[in-house]
Design a protein around this motif. Structure first.
Motif, mmCIF file in Angstrom:
data_model
loop_
_atom_site.group_PDB
_atom_site.id
_atom_site.type_symbol
_atom_site.label_atom_id
_atom_site.label_comp_id
_atom_site.label_asym_id
_atom_site.label_seq_id
_atom_site.Cartn_x
_atom_site.Cartn_y
_atom_site.Cartn_z
ATOM 1 N N LEU A 1 0.826 -1.207 0.000
ATOM 2 C CA LEU A 1 0.000 0.000 0.000
ATOM 3 C C LEU A 1 0.861 1.259 0.000
ATOM 4 O O LEU A 1 0.517 2.259 -0.652
ATOM 5 C CB LEU A 1 -0.929 0.001 1.216
ATOM 6 C CG LEU A 1 -2.061 -1.037 1.204
ATOM 7 C CD1 LEU A 1 -2.843 -0.981 2.519
ATOM 8 C CD2 LEU A 1 -2.992 -0.805 0.015
ATOM 9 N N LYS B 1 2.089 1.703 -3.546
ATOM 10 C CA LYS B 1 1.011 2.183 -4.421
ATOM 11 C C LYS B 1 0.735 3.666 -4.191
ATOM 12 O O LYS B 1 0.552 4.435 -5.158
ATOM 13 C CB LYS B 1 -0.260 1.365 -4.185
ATOM 14 C CG LYS B 1 -1.372 1.683 -5.174
ATOM 15 C CD LYS B 1 -2.564 0.753 -5.013
ATOM 16 C CE LYS B 1 -3.618 1.055 -6.081
ATOM 17 N NZ LYS B 1 -4.800 0.151 -5.955
ATOM 18 N N ASN C 1 1.831 -7.873 -9.580
ATOM 19 C CA ASN C 1 0.647 -7.563 -8.770
ATOM 20 C C ASN C 1 -0.352 -6.769 -9.609
ATOM 21 O O ASN C 1 -0.092 -5.624 -9.970
ATOM 22 C CB ASN C 1 1.079 -6.752 -7.545
ATOM 23 C CG ASN C 1 -0.062 -6.495 -6.582
ATOM 24 O OD1 ASN C 1 -1.223 -6.452 -6.963
ATOM 25 N ND2 ASN C 1 0.274 -6.308 -5.321
ATOM 26 N N ASP D 1 -2.969 -5.282 -8.857
ATOM 27 C CA ASP D 1 -3.474 -4.073 -8.207
ATOM 28 C C ASP D 1 -2.629 -2.863 -8.598
ATOM 29 O O ASP D 1 -3.152 -1.775 -8.853
ATOM 30 C CB ASP D 1 -3.475 -4.260 -6.691
ATOM 31 C CG ASP D 1 -4.188 -3.127 -5.982
ATOM 32 O OD1 ASP D 1 -5.193 -2.623 -6.524
ATOM 33 O OD2 ASP D 1 -3.747 -2.734 -4.886
ATOM 34 N N LEU D 2 -1.306 -3.045 -8.667
ATOM 35 C CA LEU D 2 -0.459 -1.947 -9.129
ATOM 36 C C LEU D 2 -0.622 -1.719 -10.627
ATOM 37 O O LEU D 2 -0.543 -0.593 -11.108
ATOM 38 C CB LEU D 2 1.019 -2.217 -8.797
ATOM 39 C CG LEU D 2 1.512 -1.568 -7.507
ATOM 40 C CD1 LEU D 2 0.869 -2.235 -6.305
ATOM 41 C CD2 LEU D 2 3.027 -1.633 -7.410
ATOM 42 N N SER E 1 -3.212 -1.662 -12.152
ATOM 43 C CA SER E 1 -4.392 -0.827 -12.373
ATOM 44 C C SER E 1 -4.029 0.651 -12.518
ATOM 45 O O SER E 1 -4.846 1.452 -12.991
ATOM 46 C CB SER E 1 -5.393 -1.001 -11.225
ATOM 47 O OG SER E 1 -4.867 -0.482 -10.005
#
Length: 215
Positions: free
Chosen positions: A178, A181, A200, A202-203, A205
């Motif tokens: 987190l 990010k 990952n 999520d990154l 994105s």
């Protein structure tokens, strides 16, 4: 803006090049996410932009790498820190000094900053990555994840237009991911350019562009 044009790369002894006429552009405030299987050239591309190829790793290399109208190719690798910061996948390749504080100062000592400016940048970077209590620590005693955060911290302190990140969140806890990010979002909001190898999603994105090097 970063412009990579007609990039060709072939390692000695290989019959097929890694890249052939690879071309892309990256604007200020954009993140390019490099994808593809192992061996497709993701780290090789970062090495080309950083100057490691062909200055340290010898290979047949051609093409233009232009950063804000500056041709990076003739610039020695030890001068490119003025224009880009590179976090390698293995942090032990970038950690050399006996204390975290010295490691961070070394990244800035040749940048022409005052002591006050260097301290301000280091304080901000260590707080961003939760390393503010480790200034006196020997980097070799840090965990793998903490070492990775240390490398990201001195990349952050360099405050360059371009950041090259090779698997920045591998070996990190959820809380540390987190932090990374949040840092990436801040870089992009301040007009920095980022090229990232990362598994990952999520990154991923955060990406404005995706470049699949397997194609």
């Amino acid at each position: 803006m970063l412009k990579v044009q007609n990039l060709y790369l072939c390692y000695p002894g290989q019959s097929e090049p890694i890249f052939k006429n690879l071309t892309f552009e990256l604007k200020d405030g954009e993140l390019l996410w490099l994808t593809g299987p192992n061996g497709c050239g993701k780290t090789s591309l970062l090495n080309c932009i950083s100057g490691i190829i062909p200055q340290r790793i010898k290979a047949e290399f051609k093409g233009d790498i232009i950063l804000n109208d500056l041709d990076l190719n003739p610039i020695p690798i030890n001068e490119r820190f003025r224009y880009l910061a590179y976090q390698m996948s293995d942090p032990d390749n970038q950690i050399f000094f006996p204390r975290v504080e010295k490691e961070l100062f070394f990244a800035l000592e040749n940048a022409g900053l005052t002591i006050k400016e260097m301290k301000e940048r280091i304080i901000r970077a260590t707080e961003d990555f939760g390393l503010q209590d480790f200034w006196e620590t020997e980097p070799g005693k840090l965990s793998l994840g903490q070492k990775k955060l240390l490398v990201l911290a001195f990349c952050s302190a360099q405050d360059t237009p371009l950041y090259l990140l090779d698997e920045p969140t591998s070996a990190l806890s959820g809380e540390s991911i987190l932090k990374v990010k949040k840092w990436l979002k801040n870089l992009l909001s301040n007009g920095k350019m980022v090229i990232m190898v990362e598994h990952n999603p999520d990154l991923g994105s955060l990406a404005n562009q995706i470049l699949d090097l397997s194609k």
